[in-house]
Structures are given as structure tokens and as C-alpha cells.
Design a protein around this motif. Sequence first.
Motif, PDB file in Angstrom:
ATOM      1  N   PHE A 240      20.725 -56.642  43.673  1.00  0.00           N
ATOM      2  CA  PHE A 240      20.757 -58.036  44.131  1.00  0.00           C
ATOM      3  C   PHE A 240      22.181 -58.570  44.120  1.00  0.00           C
ATOM      4  CE2 PHE A 240      17.132 -60.644  45.132  1.00  0.00           C
ATOM      5  CZ  PHE A 240      16.041 -59.836  44.848  1.00  0.00           C
ATOM      6  N   ILE A 241      22.512 -59.276  45.174  1.00  0.00           N
ATOM      7  CA  ILE A 241      23.822 -59.946  45.212  1.00  0.00           C
ATOM      8  C   ILE A 241      23.566 -61.449  45.188  1.00  0.00           C
ATOM      9  CG2 ILE A 241      25.933 -60.336  46.539  1.00  0.00           C
ATOM     10  CD1 ILE A 241      25.536 -57.613  47.844  1.00  0.00           C
ATOM     11  N   VAL A 242      24.167 -62.136  44.225  1.00  0.00           N
ATOM     12  CA  VAL A 242      24.072 -63.601  44.197  1.00  0.00           C
ATOM     13  C   VAL A 242      25.446 -64.140  44.579  1.00  0.00           C
ATOM     14  CG1 VAL A 242      23.551 -65.657  42.820  1.00  0.00           C
ATOM     15  CG2 VAL A 242      22.336 -63.508  42.356  1.00  0.00           C
ATOM     16  N   GLU A 243      25.485 -64.879  45.671  1.00  0.00           N
ATOM     17  CA  GLU A 243      26.770 -65.438  46.114  1.00  0.00           C
ATOM     18  C   GLU A 243      26.976 -66.808  45.483  1.00  0.00           C
ATOM     19  OE1 GLU A 243      28.259 -65.133  50.346  1.00  0.00           O
ATOM     20  OE2 GLU A 243      28.177 -67.306  50.102  1.00  0.00           O
ATOM     21  N   VAL A 244      28.110 -66.939  44.822  1.00  0.00           N
ATOM     22  CA  VAL A 244      28.390 -68.166  44.068  1.00  0.00           C
ATOM     23  C   VAL A 244      29.499 -68.953  44.763  1.00  0.00           C
ATOM     24  CG1 VAL A 244      29.080 -69.054  41.786  1.00  0.00           C
ATOM     25  CG2 VAL A 244      27.712 -66.958  41.944  1.00  0.00           C
ATOM     26  N   MET A 245      29.375 -70.297  44.759  1.00  0.00           N
ATOM     27  CA  MET A 245      30.407 -71.146  45.378  1.00  0.00           C
ATOM     28  C   MET A 245      31.713 -71.078  44.582  1.00  0.00           C
ATOM     29  SD  MET A 245      28.869 -74.689  46.785  1.00  0.00           S
ATOM     30  CE  MET A 245      28.243 -74.824  48.449  1.00  0.00           C
ATOM     31  N   GLY A 246      32.701 -71.805  45.038  1.00  0.00           N
ATOM     32  CA  GLY A 246      33.985 -71.808  44.324  1.00  0.00           C
ATOM     33  C   GLY A 246      35.174 -71.865  45.261  1.00  0.00           C
ATOM     34  N   HIS A 247      34.885 -71.906  46.563  1.00  0.00           N
ATOM     35  CA  HIS A 247      35.935 -71.970  47.583  1.00  0.00           C
ATOM     36  C   HIS A 247      36.872 -70.776  47.432  1.00  0.00           C
ATOM     37  CE1 HIS A 247      37.737 -73.907  50.897  1.00  0.00           C
ATOM     38  NE2 HIS A 247      38.825 -74.332  50.267  1.00  0.00           N
TER      39      HIS A 247
ATOM     40  N   TYR B  33      28.779 -61.423  59.861  1.00  0.00           N
ATOM     41  CA  TYR B  33      27.815 -61.728  58.803  1.00  0.00           C
ATOM     42  C   TYR B  33      27.922 -63.194  58.426  1.00  0.00           C
ATOM     43  CZ  TYR B  33      27.302 -56.715  58.247  1.00  0.00           C
ATOM     44  OH  TYR B  33      27.040 -55.398  58.460  1.00  0.00           O
ATOM     45  N   PRO B  34      26.814 -63.795  57.965  1.00  0.00           N
ATOM     46  CA  PRO B  34      26.904 -65.205  57.589  1.00  0.00           C
ATOM     47  C   PRO B  34      27.817 -65.439  56.394  1.00  0.00           C
ATOM     48  CG  PRO B  34      24.711 -64.320  57.125  1.00  0.00           C
ATOM     49  CD  PRO B  34      25.458 -63.263  57.868  1.00  0.00           C
ATOM     50  N   SER B  35      27.993 -64.439  55.545  1.00  0.00           N
ATOM     51  CA  SER B  35      28.885 -64.627  54.399  1.00  0.00           C
ATOM     52  C   SER B  35      29.262 -63.273  53.817  1.00  0.00           C
ATOM     53  CB  SER B  35      28.209 -65.485  53.337  1.00  0.00           C
ATOM     54  OG  SER B  35      27.181 -64.739  52.735  1.00  0.00           O
ATOM     55  N   VAL B  36      30.208 -63.324  52.892  1.00  0.00           N
ATOM     56  CA  VAL B  36      30.752 -62.120  52.270  1.00  0.00           C
ATOM     57  C   VAL B  36      29.652 -61.296  51.591  1.00  0.00           C
ATOM     58  CG1 VAL B  36      31.393 -63.417  50.169  1.00  0.00           C
ATOM     59  CG2 VAL B  36      32.548 -61.316  50.659  1.00  0.00           C
ATOM     60  N   ALA B  37      28.672 -61.972  51.003  1.00  0.00           N
ATOM     61  CA  ALA B  37      27.621 -61.266  50.261  1.00  0.00           C
ATOM     62  C   ALA B  37      26.784 -60.380  51.187  1.00  0.00           C
ATOM     63  CB  ALA B  37      26.726 -62.281  49.559  1.00  0.00           C
ATOM     64  N   TYR B  38      26.493 -60.882  52.383  1.00  0.00           N
ATOM     65  CA  TYR B  38      25.674 -60.096  53.326  1.00  0.00           C
ATOM     66  C   TYR B  38      26.448 -58.873  53.818  1.00  0.00           C
ATOM     67  CZ  TYR B  38      22.107 -63.687  53.375  1.00  0.00           C
ATOM     68  OH  TYR B  38      21.104 -64.540  53.003  1.00  0.00           O
ATOM     69  N   GLU B  39      27.737 -59.054  54.039  1.00  0.00           N
ATOM     70  CA  GLU B  39      28.570 -57.949  54.511  1.00  0.00           C
ATOM     71  C   GLU B  39      28.608 -56.850  53.437  1.00  0.00           C
ATOM     72  OE1 GLU B  39      32.402 -59.239  55.844  1.00  0.00           O
ATOM     73  OE2 GLU B  39      33.059 -57.192  56.225  1.00  0.00           O
ATOM     74  N   LEU B  40      28.784 -57.273  52.207  1.00  0.00           N
ATOM     75  CA  LEU B  40      28.833 -56.331  51.092  1.00  0.00           C
ATOM     76  C   LEU B  40      27.477 -55.635  50.918  1.00  0.00           C
ATOM     77  CD1 LEU B  40      30.477 -55.257  48.627  1.00  0.00           C
ATOM     78  CD2 LEU B  40      29.562 -57.170  47.325  1.00  0.00           C
ATOM     79  N   GLY B  41      26.425 -56.405  51.046  1.00  0.00           N
ATOM     80  CA  GLY B  41      25.071 -55.852  50.908  1.00  0.00           C
ATOM     81  C   GLY B  41      24.820 -54.745  51.922  1.00  0.00           C
TER      82      GLY B  41
END
Length: 358
Positions: A172-179, A255-263
Motif C-alpha cells: 500500500f502506498i499512502v500519499e501524504v501532503m506537504g507541498h 499519472y494523477p500523482s507521484v504515488a500512482y506512478e510509483l505504484g
Amino acid sequence: MRVGMLTSGGDCQSLNATMRGVAKALYKMYEDVEIVGFEDGYKGLMYADYKIMKPSDFSGILTKGGTILGTSRQPFKLMRTPDENGLDKVEAMKHTYRKLKLECLVVLGGNGSQKTANLLRQEGLNIVSLPKTIDNDLWGTDITFGFQSAINVATNAIDCIHTTAASHGRVFIVEVMGHKVGWLTLYAGIAGGADIILLPEIPYDINVVISALRERTRQGKRFSILAVAEGAISKEDAGLTKKELKEKKKSGLVYPSVAYELGAKITEMTGQEVRVTVPGHMQRGGEPSPYDRVLATRLGAEAAKLIQNKKYGYMVAVKNNEIAEVPLEEVAGRLKTVDPNCAMIQEAKMVGISFGDE
Ligand code: F6P
């Protein structure tokens, strides 16, 4: 005496608690104080959208998320650009300030908002600012209000993921905010027991990430959790220029975000089943944590003290557990990033957390 107040930029959990702190202290100091609340951040100051607040407006809001004044993003880089009707934004803000005969303006904001606060200070306005952001990336303060509450939400998200990841034996990848910084991911990742934490400050090597996942499988661990900052970047991408990065994105899958690309990459390289969770703006919502309520109250009271002492041009801050003040010119335009060699990261590595770098 009239004091202006506004909340600017992305909201967070203890904006109301902080305004309440300032207001309650001011009402106690001065019988005749009138607080002018500008609506939707600097926009309210530009277009003279405001309301005269009553003491009762600040009652019962300690635990209320969001901001009773509303907020908006007014990018600093556009401050000197006239609006669509040709209005000079800076002159308009100065005009409203002077017309209302404000003694000072209290600004609750993050990085961009502090830059604008400093600009207004340079233009002769009396400013007191307060450090707001879930990202904790403001220079000059050890902690910003909102950060602790957001850690709670992000940690809770990782906690919830743990049980389902374990049941299904998934990655599981949880993408966390933080700019652009990794503070929130670092704290929530450790608190949530993530196996791999990826931060913008430590570009990751995909092969190191894959080895860490394989090692867990080898040890008989059926699942893995990655806490990935929204600004995380691979070593490969970190070596590219902005232009090259743009080209690369254009040429490949978007990809919509870094997490999806990594996944997708993890599935491609290991064949493991990966799921991505993005708690997103939930991290800025809900009630402030008890820590943030205390911090907000203390920061608010100290902001009122600065006004009482007519000490303007400062941001109220926390340094070594004490409330302090930092000149706005030192804060403006500087980012507080995570030091990749800090003790916290070394300790996290000692307990087996991988940061994708070694
Ligand atoms: O600065 C706070 C923050 O939540 C960041 O963590 C995030 O990158 C950004 O704001 C999101 O901005 P917006 O609310 O404009 O989508």
C-alpha cells in the motif's frame, strides 16, 4: 483602536483557535478594541470585503476546523500584477488599511502569505503574523499550527490501511501532503509504522525501494506500507532540469500523482499487488488536536502582546519550546526543509525504515 485580521492560503485545523487567542487577549487588554475581519484572505483587504467582529464571534470556535473568515490563495508572484479591472492590488490593500484607520493587520498564513505580509510591511503597514500550515515548512519557527493536527489525520489513514494491507497481503502506498517538503510524511510515516518513507529531501532510488520490499517478503512479511510525500522524487528525476522533466511527463503516461506512478513501477518490477490511498484535503480538515489548540492559544496571546507593545513586522514563532518572534524579512521567501541527516531520520533507519536511498 482597530485591528485588522485575515486568514490566507490553504486552511488548516487551528486557524479559528488562533484567531480566538488573539481576539480574546485583545478584548481583555483594551475595552475599545474593534476587530475587523477581512473575508477570504488578502482578497478581502484588496476589495474592502470585511465585517466588524463581535466578541461573541470568537466564542465556541476553539475546536472548529477551517476559518470563520474564509480564505483564498493570492499568489505572491501576481501581487504586483493588476487584477482584471486594472486595480493595483498592493495600493488597494494599503488604501483599505488606511481608510479603516487600522492600528495593525494580523495575518495568519503560510509561506506565500508571509511573503505578502512582508511586502505590506515594506509598504509601511503595521503587521503581526502567525505561522499557519500543515506543511511545517515556515522558516524561523520550530513548528507551525495545523501541523500536529494533520499528523493525526495522516497517521490515522496509515493505521486504517495497516489492517487491510495485512489481511490482503498487499503493498500500500499512502500519499501524504506537504507541498515541497517532507515534514508531514516523516512524522506520520514513523507514527503509522510505515516500512518505507519517501521524502522530497531524499530523492529515492527505485531499486532500493524494490530491494526493501523484496527483503520484507523474504522475511515472511505479507504486506508493506509506503508513506510517500506528494513532493517525493526519484533520483533519476531529481537529476533532470525542469524542462527535461516536463518533456518526460509529456512523453509518458500521465499519472494523477507521484504515488500512482510509483505504484505502477512497483507492480511492473515485482508483480506485487499495489493499492494507492490519497487522504488529500482530509489532512487539513476536522478538529484541531489538543496540542494545536494549546499552541494556537499561546501564539494568539503573544501576538496580542506584540500589538500592545507596538512591536510590528514580526511573525510569532516557537523556538526550543518557547514562544518567540522572528522578523518578517527573515521569514519571507525561505523554506524550512527536512535535513536528510537529522537524528530523527537516522533513528528511523536504525529501526529498519527505508528512505529509498541506501
Ligand atoms: O499548503 C498546504 C497544502 O495542503 C499542501 O500540503 C498542498 O500541496 C496544498 O496545500 C494543496 O493546495 P490546494 O488546497 O490549493 O489544493
